[in-house]
Write a protein that holds these residues in place. Structure first.
Motif, PDB file in Angstrom:
ATOM      1  N   VAL A  10       0.840  -1.204   0.000  1.00  0.00           N
ATOM      2  CA  VAL A  10       0.000   0.000   0.000  1.00  0.00           C
ATOM      3  C   VAL A  10       0.876   1.255   0.000  1.00  0.00           C
ATOM      4  CG1 VAL A  10      -1.705   1.326   1.324  1.00  0.00           C
ATOM      5  CG2 VAL A  10      -1.973  -1.143   1.087  1.00  0.00           C
ATOM      6  N   LYS A  11       1.877   1.279   0.855  1.00  0.00           N
ATOM      7  CA  LYS A  11       2.759   2.456   0.929  1.00  0.00           C
ATOM      8  C   LYS A  11       3.500   2.646  -0.396  1.00  0.00           C
ATOM      9  CE  LYS A  11       6.284   4.691   3.669  1.00  0.00           C
ATOM     10  NZ  LYS A  11       7.123   4.652   4.853  1.00  0.00           N
ATOM     11  N   GLU A  12       3.984   1.544  -0.959  1.00  0.00           N
ATOM     12  CA  GLU A  12       4.706   1.600  -2.227  1.00  0.00           C
ATOM     13  C   GLU A  12       3.818   2.170  -3.338  1.00  0.00           C
ATOM     14  OE1 GLU A  12       6.008  -2.032  -4.904  1.00  0.00           O
ATOM     15  OE2 GLU A  12       7.205  -1.963  -3.059  1.00  0.00           O
ATOM     16  N   ALA A  13       2.562   1.700  -3.414  1.00  0.00           N
ATOM     17  CA  ALA A  13       1.632   2.177  -4.445  1.00  0.00           C
ATOM     18  C   ALA A  13       1.282   3.649  -4.223  1.00  0.00           C
ATOM     19  CB  ALA A  13       0.376   1.320  -4.444  1.00  0.00           C
ATOM     20  N   ARG A  14       1.113   4.045  -2.969  1.00  0.00           N
ATOM     21  CA  ARG A  14       0.786   5.442  -2.644  1.00  0.00           C
ATOM     22  C   ARG A  14       1.931   6.367  -3.025  1.00  0.00           C
ATOM     23  NH1 ARG A  14       2.255   8.550   1.317  1.00  0.00           N
ATOM     24  NH2 ARG A  14       2.995   6.886   2.695  1.00  0.00           N
ATOM     25  N   VAL A  15       3.154   5.993  -2.663  1.00  0.00           N
ATOM     26  CA  VAL A  15       4.336   6.818  -2.964  1.00  0.00           C
ATOM     27  C   VAL A  15       4.553   6.887  -4.479  1.00  0.00           C
ATOM     28  CG1 VAL A  15       6.849   6.946  -2.708  1.00  0.00           C
ATOM     29  CG2 VAL A  15       5.412   6.426  -0.716  1.00  0.00           C
ATOM     30  N   ALA A  16       4.357   5.751  -5.171  1.00  0.00           N
ATOM     31  CA  ALA A  16       4.523   5.735  -6.635  1.00  0.00           C
ATOM     32  C   ALA A  16       3.532   6.674  -7.307  1.00  0.00           C
ATOM     33  CB  ALA A  16       4.342   4.311  -7.158  1.00  0.00           C
ATOM     34  N   LYS A  17       2.374   6.836  -6.706  1.00  0.00           N
ATOM     35  CA  LYS A  17       1.347   7.729  -7.253  1.00  0.00           C
ATOM     36  C   LYS A  17       1.607   9.181  -6.840  1.00  0.00           C
ATOM     37  CE  LYS A  17      -3.019   7.829  -8.915  1.00  0.00           C
ATOM     38  NZ  LYS A  17      -3.308   7.879 -10.285  1.00  0.00           N
ATOM     39  N   GLY A  18       2.552   9.369  -5.920  1.00  0.00           N
ATOM     40  CA  GLY A  18       2.903  10.718  -5.479  1.00  0.00           C
ATOM     41  C   GLY A  18       1.903  11.315  -4.508  1.00  0.00           C
ATOM     42  N   LEU A  19       1.282  10.483  -3.711  1.00  0.00           N
ATOM     43  CA  LEU A  19       0.261  10.959  -2.788  1.00  0.00           C
ATOM     44  C   LEU A  19       0.731  10.874  -1.342  1.00  0.00           C
ATOM     45  CD1 LEU A  19      -2.856   9.109  -4.284  1.00  0.00           C
ATOM     46  CD2 LEU A  19      -2.343  11.539  -4.477  1.00  0.00           C
ATOM     47  N   SER A  20       0.292  11.817  -0.553  1.00  0.00           N
ATOM     48  CA  SER A  20       0.503  11.728   0.890  1.00  0.00           C
ATOM     49  C   SER A  20      -0.624  10.868   1.467  1.00  0.00           C
ATOM     50  CB  SER A  20       0.455  13.121   1.518  1.00  0.00           C
ATOM     51  OG  SER A  20      -0.859  13.660   1.394  1.00  0.00           O
ATOM     52  N   GLN A  21      -0.460  10.465   2.708  1.00  0.00           N
ATOM     53  CA  GLN A  21      -1.529   9.689   3.346  1.00  0.00           C
ATOM     54  C   GLN A  21      -2.806  10.527   3.427  1.00  0.00           C
ATOM     55  OE1 GLN A  21       0.268   8.575   7.111  1.00  0.00           O
ATOM     56  NE2 GLN A  21       0.857   6.561   6.307  1.00  0.00           N
ATOM     57  N   GLU A  22      -2.658  11.812   3.690  1.00  0.00           N
ATOM     58  CA  GLU A  22      -3.811  12.706   3.790  1.00  0.00           C
ATOM     59  C   GLU A  22      -4.543  12.805   2.453  1.00  0.00           C
ATOM     60  OE1 GLU A  22      -0.703  13.502   4.815  1.00  0.00           O
ATOM     61  OE2 GLU A  22      -0.954  13.632   6.984  1.00  0.00           O
ATOM     62  N   ALA A  23      -3.799  12.947   1.368  1.00  0.00           N
ATOM     63  CA  ALA A  23      -4.404  13.058   0.041  1.00  0.00           C
ATOM     64  C   ALA A  23      -5.131  11.768  -0.330  1.00  0.00           C
ATOM     65  CB  ALA A  23      -3.346  13.387  -1.006  1.00  0.00           C
ATOM     66  N   LEU A  24      -4.520  10.627  -0.024  1.00  0.00           N
ATOM     67  CA  LEU A  24      -5.165   9.342  -0.311  1.00  0.00           C
ATOM     68  C   LEU A  24      -6.438   9.191   0.512  1.00  0.00           C
ATOM     69  CD1 LEU A  24      -5.228   6.603  -1.715  1.00  0.00           C
ATOM     70  CD2 LEU A  24      -3.704   5.732   0.078  1.00  0.00           C
ATOM     71  N   ALA A  25      -6.386   9.608   1.770  1.00  0.00           N
ATOM     72  CA  ALA A  25      -7.568   9.528   2.631  1.00  0.00           C
ATOM     73  C   ALA A  25      -8.699  10.375   2.067  1.00  0.00           C
ATOM     74  CB  ALA A  25      -7.219   9.971   4.050  1.00  0.00           C
TER      75      ALA A  25
END
Length: 195
Positions: A10-25
């Motif tokens: 999950v973290k790898e996919a989020r970082v690859a997309k260039g998103l912070s945890q807040e933005a993904l939330a």
């Protein structure tokens, strides 16, 4: 999938997309706390949560759900939903069977856990469809009697209205069954869930 492998994916996919945890939330409507707990490996999220994250991160949900038992559970749940969907055809022989039989299956099935909301949507759609069909039936009879002045002609127009509504229901039933066969879990997205 164990929580250690899942948190990394999950973290790898989020970082690859260039998103912070807040933005993904924010974009996924999943609480920031839940995303933080997933990425720390504290929780094993529900299938619906994984599907939502996969969709927002543009990855396949199978990247997050490689655990064989989880895949088997989803497959069992989908087979119950398909049975619910097909039980709607009982309405051809039994009035309100399109609501009663799926509801019984939904209520007694022990297999439905993560996808229980889809069963609720299937039943909710059938309730809405039944109400609309009854309205069309009575409107057809009323206007036919009003126009022709002959009560006997209302039966034919009501029958045509019912057949058209039944055809619409079968089209929606077929579409949702095809989606379930493809293990697509966003079935009947615009239907409110009464359950």
């Amino acid at each position: 999938m164990n929580t250690i492998a899942l948190k990394e994916k999950v973290k790898e996919a989020r970082v690859a997309k260039g998103l912070s945890q807040e933005a993904l939330a924010e974009m996924s409507n999943i609480s920031l706390r839940t995303i933080q707990r997933i990425e720390k490996g504290i929780v094993t999220p529900r299938l619906y949560t994984l599907q939502t994250l996969a969709e927002k991160l543009d990855v396949d949900v199978s990247d997050f759900t490689t655990d064989e038992s989880n895949v088997q559970d989803v497959s069992k749940e989908i087979s119950v939903l398909k049975i619910m969907n097909l039980s709607i055809l009982v309405t051809l022989m039994i009035p309100l069977g399109n609501i009663i039989f799926p509801f019984i299956i939904w209520k007694v099935s022990k297999r439905l856990k993560d996808l229980r909301h889809i069963g609720g949507k299937i039943i909710s759609f059938q309730i809405i469809w039944t109400i609309i069909t009854l309205l069309f039936f009575f409107i057809a009879v009323f206007f036919t009697n009003l126009i022709t002045g002959n009560a006997g002609n209302g039966f034919y127009s009501a029958s045509i209205a019912y057949i058209l509504c039944l055809g619409f229901n079968i089209v929606i039933l077929s579409k949702s069954t095809i989606q379930l066969n493809k293990e697509y879990t966003k079935v009947l997205p615009s239907v409110p869930n009464f359950f």
